[in-house]
Design an enzyme around this catalytic site. Structure first.
Site, PDB file in Angstrom:
ATOM      1  N   ARG A 180     108.745  88.242   5.917  1.00  0.00           N
ATOM      2  CA  ARG A 180     109.866  88.077   4.995  1.00  0.00           C
ATOM      3  C   ARG A 180     110.444  89.439   4.620  1.00  0.00           C
ATOM      4  O   ARG A 180     111.665  89.606   4.541  1.00  0.00           O
ATOM      5  CB  ARG A 180     109.437  87.323   3.740  1.00  0.00           C
ATOM      6  CG  ARG A 180     109.074  85.869   3.994  1.00  0.00           C
ATOM      7  CD  ARG A 180     108.747  85.143   2.695  1.00  0.00           C
ATOM      8  NE  ARG A 180     109.930  84.945   1.865  1.00  0.00           N
ATOM      9  CZ  ARG A 180     109.891  84.485   0.612  1.00  0.00           C
ATOM     10  NH1 ARG A 180     108.718  84.191   0.053  1.00  0.00           N
ATOM     11  NH2 ARG A 180     111.001  84.330  -0.079  1.00  0.00           N
ATOM     12  N   CYS A 238     109.366  90.041  -5.780  1.00  0.00           N
ATOM     13  CA  CYS A 238     109.014  89.067  -4.742  1.00  0.00           C
ATOM     14  C   CYS A 238     110.239  88.214  -4.475  1.00  0.00           C
ATOM     15  O   CYS A 238     111.353  88.726  -4.437  1.00  0.00           O
ATOM     16  CB  CYS A 238     107.809  88.222  -5.181  1.00  0.00           C
ATOM     17  SG  CYS A 238     108.059  87.357  -6.750  1.00  0.00           S
TER      18      CYS A 238
END
Length: 279
Positions: A180, A238
């Site tokens: 990611r 995040c």
């Protein structure tokens, strides 16, 4: 009651504390990013005296331009915490299934709200059960709490600060999975990549196989290897500010109680097309 320099508490220490005349307040915050709701798990069994608090709807604001899990409204948060029995000066222990992601965000939220006497149950519900301690299905009715929410108990980073930090000599930690971070795969948000200058240090590496945090020395070594030094400002982000709170929790154990959380995280960053994306 619990160590002031450690943000977590072991199951044995919690079990002992629950037998005292002034037991800590327990908050069950079990949660999964894609469901089902954690309340179902709570109904099936929870720690004695624990009150369920929903991360999505009670500990965070509604999703939108500020991200998927933005800061809660202080007045609404105060109402939730008082209903759960949180009192000024009384210890609070939060727990989840065991990976401590949701518990860390709950811990962070209470400390941000000014309630410093908050700890995470190390290893969570799984470790409690594995150790043979009791679980119940009865839902308690705690007396109303008296907490006054005072935002600002922990440092918060906004999008401007997150973009500036790596260029000002600070360490911005992207705690998501490497694929990611690299922009190879994005299962949740509509844009892949990371904030320019951020370093990747997945938060899952801060814990052992049981979900318990590694010891302070091991965590310090891990953060040092990522570029963190005593005089380096540090913050974490995040996807939406939940798993990054776990890294802030680990930083606290490692002695960096000044670590900031970019609450909006990637889900807020990408709402402005003018913000750069690195892959």
């Amino acid at each position: 009651m619990f160590a002031a320099d450690d943000p977590t508490v072991a199951v044995a220490a919690l079990a002992d504390a629950l037998t005292t005349d002034t037991p800590p307040t327990l908050l069950d915050v079990r949660w999964r990013l894609t469901g089902p709701p954690g309340r179902d798990d709570y109904t099936a069994g929870h720690l004695p005296g624990a009150v369920f608090v929903d991360l999505d709807t009670q500990l965070c604001g509604p999703p939108g331009a500020d991200g998927r899990h933005p800061l809660p409204d202080p007045v609404a948060l105060q109402t939730v915490l008082r209903a759960a029995g949180v009192r000024a000066g009384q210890p609070v222990v939060v727990y989840d299934d065991g990976d401590a992601m949701a518990a860390a965000r709950a811990w962070w939220t209470l400390r941000w709200a000014g309630h410093r006497q908050t700890w995470v149950l190390d290893g969570g519900y799984r470790t409690w059960v594995a150790a043979g301690y009791p679980v119940v299905t009865q839902v308690p009715s705690p007396p109303a709490g008296d907490i006054t929410v005072r935002p600002g108990g922990l440092p918060v980073l906004d999008a401007v600060g997150a973009g500036r930090l790596p260029h000002d000599g600070g360490l911005l930690i992207d705690v998501r999975a490497p694929e990611r971070y690299r922009g190879e795969r994005e299962p949740v948000d509509p844009v892949a990549g990371h904030i320019p200058g951020a370093v990747n240090l997945p938060t899952t590496g801060h814990a052992d196989a049981t979900g318990a945090l590694r010891d302070a020395a091991a965590l310090r070594d891990r953060f040092t290897a990522a570029g963190l030094h005593p005089d380096t400002p540090v913050a974490a982000y995040c996807g939406s500010g939940v798993t990054a709170a776990h890294t802030v929790l680990a930083l606290h154990r490692a002695g960096r109680t000044d670590a900031a959380l970019y609450v909006g995280s990637w889900s807020e960053w990408i709402t402005d097309p003018d913000r750069p994306v690195q892959r």
